[in-house]
Structure formats: C-alpha cells, structure tokens
Scaffold this active site. Structure first.
Site, mmCIF file in Angstrom:
data_model
loop_
_atom_site.group_PDB
_atom_site.id
_atom_site.type_symbol
_atom_site.label_atom_id
_atom_site.label_comp_id
_atom_site.label_asym_id
_atom_site.label_seq_id
_atom_site.Cartn_x
_atom_site.Cartn_y
_atom_site.Cartn_z
ATOM 1 C CE1 TYR A 1 -3.291 2.940 0.493
ATOM 2 C CE2 TYR A 1 -1.682 3.269 2.639
ATOM 3 C CZ TYR A 1 -2.659 3.912 1.749
ATOM 4 O OH TYR A 1 -3.227 5.140 1.820
ATOM 5 C CB ALA B 1 -3.678 7.667 4.339
ATOM 6 C CB SER C 1 -3.338 11.948 5.677
ATOM 7 O OG SER C 1 -4.520 11.101 5.229
ATOM 8 C CE1 TYR D 1 -7.804 12.620 -0.878
ATOM 9 C CE2 TYR D 1 -7.323 11.573 1.075
ATOM 10 C CZ TYR D 1 -7.089 11.570 -0.386
ATOM 11 O OH TYR D 1 -5.931 11.060 -1.031
ATOM 12 C CB THR E 1 -6.184 15.952 -1.869
ATOM 13 O OG1 THR E 1 -5.328 16.038 -0.997
ATOM 14 C CG2 THR E 1 -6.044 14.792 -2.743
ATOM 15 C CE LYS F 1 -0.639 15.971 -1.456
ATOM 16 N NZ LYS F 1 -1.196 14.863 -2.010
ATOM 17 C CG HIS G 1 -2.469 10.995 -4.761
ATOM 18 N ND1 HIS G 1 -3.612 11.711 -4.420
ATOM 19 C CD2 HIS G 1 -2.288 10.307 -3.798
ATOM 20 C CE1 HIS G 1 -4.151 11.407 -3.267
ATOM 21 N NE2 HIS G 1 -3.346 10.495 -2.677
ATOM 22 C CB VAL H 1 11.818 15.174 -3.209
ATOM 23 C CG1 VAL H 1 12.762 15.783 -2.673
ATOM 24 C CG2 VAL H 1 11.084 16.115 -4.387
ATOM 25 N NE ARG I 1 5.122 5.390 -3.016
ATOM 26 C CZ ARG I 1 4.762 6.173 -3.922
ATOM 27 N NH1 ARG I 1 5.340 7.578 -4.081
ATOM 28 N NH2 ARG I 1 3.737 5.741 -4.583
HETATM 29 C C1 FNR Z 1 -0.333 9.376 -0.157
HETATM 30 N N1 FNR Z 1 -0.431 10.564 -0.646
HETATM 31 C C2 FNR Z 1 -1.682 11.225 0.043
HETATM 32 N N2 FNR Z 1 -2.181 12.395 -0.608
HETATM 33 C C3 FNR Z 1 -3.097 13.120 0.015
HETATM 34 O O1 FNR Z 1 -3.555 14.115 -0.445
HETATM 35 N N3 FNR Z 1 -3.942 12.675 1.248
HETATM 36 C C4 FNR Z 1 -3.489 11.243 1.655
HETATM 37 O O2 FNR Z 1 -4.159 10.763 2.504
HETATM 38 C C5 FNR Z 1 -2.427 10.590 0.991
HETATM 39 N N4 FNR Z 1 -1.989 9.202 1.483
HETATM 40 C C6 FNR Z 1 -0.927 8.582 0.900
HETATM 41 C C7 FNR Z 1 -0.455 7.699 1.411
HETATM 42 C C8 FNR Z 1 0.694 6.729 1.041
HETATM 43 C C9 FNR Z 1 1.207 5.614 1.444
HETATM 44 C C10 FNR Z 1 1.451 7.731 -0.173
HETATM 45 C C11 FNR Z 1 2.853 6.967 -0.731
HETATM 46 C C12 FNR Z 1 0.934 8.746 -0.658
HETATM 47 C C13 FNR Z 1 0.249 11.366 -1.631
HETATM 48 C C14 FNR Z 1 1.266 12.401 -0.974
HETATM 49 O O3 FNR Z 1 0.587 13.274 -0.378
HETATM 50 C C15 FNR Z 1 2.287 12.841 -1.895
HETATM 51 O O4 FNR Z 1 1.464 13.379 -2.769
HETATM 52 C C16 FNR Z 1 3.174 11.805 -2.436
HETATM 53 O O5 FNR Z 1 3.383 10.868 -1.474
HETATM 54 C C17 FNR Z 1 4.596 12.331 -2.837
HETATM 55 O O6 FNR Z 1 5.184 11.500 -3.544
HETATM 56 P P1 FNR Z 1 6.497 10.484 -2.832
HETATM 57 O O7 FNR Z 1 7.444 11.645 -1.898
HETATM 58 O O8 FNR Z 1 5.961 9.472 -1.882
HETATM 59 O O9 FNR Z 1 7.147 10.201 -3.797
#
Ligand code: FNR
Length: 369
Positions: free
Chosen positions: A24, A79, A106, A129, A155, A230, A254, A288, A309
C-alpha cells in the site's frame, strides 16, 4: 549497516512490514510508469554550478504562507501511519517539529487532529478529502482550525481512487485495531473488507466525485485558513486555482497513485510556475529523495517541496528517529548542494543553476529508464 541516504529505508521497511502494508505504501497506479518517471525525470536535469563564491555560511531557512521554517523541505500527507509504527502520526509530528519544518496531516490519519496537536508545538497543515456529506467536512475543518492547523491542503486529484493493483490483489484494508481517527465519532472511521481494494470501496462510498472549482470557493466560506490546491499539473488549472482564491498550489501526481502516465511532477513544475506568475507560491511533491532534487525543484521555481514515502518507510524502520534522520539527511544534502553550486541563500538559487532537456537536448545524456 549505517544508513547514508533516504532511499535505503525502503528495503528495511519492506522487510519489516506485512506485505499488505508495504505494498500500500510503495505502489503506484496501474503500470507504475509515472512512479518510475517521478524519480527518473530528476536525472535528466543537470547542474550549472557557480564557483569561487564564499559559501562558508549557508542559510536554508525560508517562509511558507508567512511561517518561517528551517528549510524548504516539508512533510506530505500520507494516510494511516500507525500501520508503519505504533506511534504513527505522533512520531512524524514530533520529528517535523524538531526539524523546524511543516507536517501535513492526512484526513485519513490514524491519529486525530486533536491528538497530533497534543504532541506539542509545531506548524502543521491539514490535508482535506471532501466527503459527500458536507457537514462532515465542515466539522472536520473546524476541528483542524481549533487544533491550530495553519492551512488546508485540498486534494483535488482523487474523485475516485487510482487503480493500485497490489491493493486489489491484497484486498487492502485498514487493520481492525486501527481507525481513520478523524472520522471515528462520525461512524466513518472503519474500512470494510471488500472484494477489491477496501480503500477504493471506501472512497467510492464516501468521497464526493462531483467536487468542482465552485467547491474551492465554498471551502473559503467555511474557513479562514489559506487553501493550497494539491494535485495541479497544468497551466489551465493553475489559472483556475488562482481565480478560485487558492493561496498556493501543490504540483503533485499523488505520488503516482492516481492517473498513470501523467508526467513526473518535476517535468510539470515549470508550466505551473509560469502560469502562477508569482501571484501564489507553487510547491512540489513526488519522487524527492535527494538534496539535489530539492535544489532542482527550487531552481525551476518551487517555493518548497514535500516528501511522502520516505516518511512512512523511515517510520516503519526506526519510528520517530527514522523520520528525524530522513529530514536531517535531506537537510544536509541540500545544504551541500547549495554550497557546491555557489548558493548561500534560497533566493540565490536560480534557473541558471540548472539545465534541463527542454533547454538544450544535446547537453544531456540519454535518459536512464
Ligand atoms: C499518499 N498521498 C496522499 N495524499 C493526500 O492528499 N492524502 C492522503 O491521505 C495521502 N496518502 C498517501 C499515502 C501513501 C502511502 C502515499 C505514498 C502517498 C500522496 C502524498 O501526499 C504525496 O503526494 C506523495 O506521496 C509524494 O510522492 P513521494 O514523495 O511519495 O514520491
């Protein structure tokens, strides 16, 4: 073995976490082309460093929406962080605050806005959200305001959940001992097991697919907090975001988890920056992993970046200490990049400090794909 860069936490997290959780966190949508591209695109931007500049003092501090932070490196909303570590979002909040930077919480956190606020002082944003039930949204925004959150990151790229095939195969769902804490009292905190990704079903049931630009204006009628949009990837939407009263834009795909085959965010950034005309700050997230990536984003006009991540992987590996280390490593790498390119302040980073493939195709080696 000693950890010397952010990426190394991913393999440790993979070993430690249950497969359903790791998948996930790690996966992207469908072919995961954009997932690879989010990283690869950075390798197609090279430096034009300036030399013989006194770099004995480097100031990386900056301000975001008027809040002074130690560096332009912030934490994106991800999340369900308690799946990574029992302290989840608390650990992330403490690590961000110790580093003097911003954490975005989140909507789907496994800790509530009040709980995160209780970890101590810190500048925090709340990611929103929009649920079909607007009373739920209004209540939540009010709680975030009361808990001292300073901005809303709205988002806008998730009217439906992207097709993440690992989550479908794993029948991903939130483990039963956890809840989406912000929604617990509203009876929306649990995620049912589904014949599919449990999260995709939850989104289909609860999230408002009809969300549109007028709702960005509506949001401003229920909160005085600044709104960051976003998930913007085009000049067209940048102009609409400005017209709708956005206080800033986050160029994001995302983390490549929604629409596959959108460009990497670093490739989309400059188009958005130009369309924003300096009227609002533009931020970037996606791929990044190095201080050099941060510098490249700033050279292309970003006011700051967010990481996703690396936070959940380091949290899984070492809890709060892991997240602190990730922020420290990015801080140190970015500082070194500034020194080696002859920049002493964030303002001194310019477009002339980099060259991209769209400036001079012949000047760059072939893309490593
Ligand atoms: C996310 N992202 C995300 N975005 C958001 O607006 N609400 C959320 O709840 C989540 N949850 C989420 C969970 C996981 C496990 C990941 C990997 C990503 C997206 C997050 O905010 C962001 O846009 C990206 O993760 C950026 O990219 P990198 O740094 O993971 O490559």
């Amino acid at each position: 073995m000693e950890i010397t860069n952010v990426t190394e936490y991913q393999a440790i997290a993979k070993e430690k976490l249950p497969k359903m959780v790791y998948d996930y966190y790690a996966s992207g949508a469908e072919d995961q082309w954009t997932l690879a591209e989010n990283r690869n695109a950075f390798s197609r931007i090279l430096f034009r460093p300036r030399i013989l500049i006194d770099v004995s003092k480097i100031d990386m501090s900056t301000s975001v929406l008027g809040f002074k932070i130690s560096m332009p490196i912030m934490i994106a909303p991800t999340a369900m962080q308690k799946m990574a570590h029992p302290e989840g979002e608390y650990a992330t909040a403490r690590a961000a605050s110790a580093a003097g930077t911003i954490m975005t919480l989140s909507s789907w956190a496994t800790s509530s806005v009040e709980e995160v606020a209780s970890t101590g002082p810190g500048i925090r944003f709340f990611q929103l959200y929009v649920y079909k039930d607007r009373n739920v949204v209004a209540q939540l925004v009010r709680r975030a305001e009361r808990a001292g959150f300073k901005a809303i990151a709205l988002t806008v790229d998730t009217p439906r959940l992207g097709r993440r095939e690992a989550d479908i195969k794993n029948r991903f769902t939130l483990p039963p001992f956890l809840t989406l804490k912000n929604f617990e009292g509203l009876d929306l905190g649990k995620m049912d097991k589904a014949d599919d990704s449990g999260l995709a079903s939850y989104v289909a049931g609860q999230i408002d697919r009809s969300l549109s630009w007028k709702d960005v204006k509506w949001l401003q009628t229920i909160t005085s907090l600044p709104i960051l949009v976003k998930g913007v990837l085009t000049a067209e939407d940048t102009r609409l975001a400005l017209e709708s009263g956005a206080a800033g834009i986050i160029v994001s795909n995302h983390g490549a988890r929604q629409l596959d085959y959108v460009p990497s965010t670093i490739m989309a950034l400059e188009e958005v920056v130009k369309a924003a005309q300096g009227r609002v700050p533009v931020f970037l997230d996606g791929g990044v992993r190095r201080g050099t990536d941060v510098f490249k984003a700033l050279a292309l006009g970003a006011s700051g970046i967010f990481i996703g991540r690396p936070v959940v992987f380091s949290l899984a590996a070492e809890g709060e200490a892991g997240v602190r280390k990730v922020l420290q490593m990015l801080h140190d790498e970015f500082e070194l990049t500034m020194a080696l390119s002859g920049c002493r302040t964030i303002k001194e980073i310019t477009r002339n400090h980099i060259v991209t493939e769209w400036d001079a195709p012949h000047a760059l080696p072939a893309a490593r794909l």
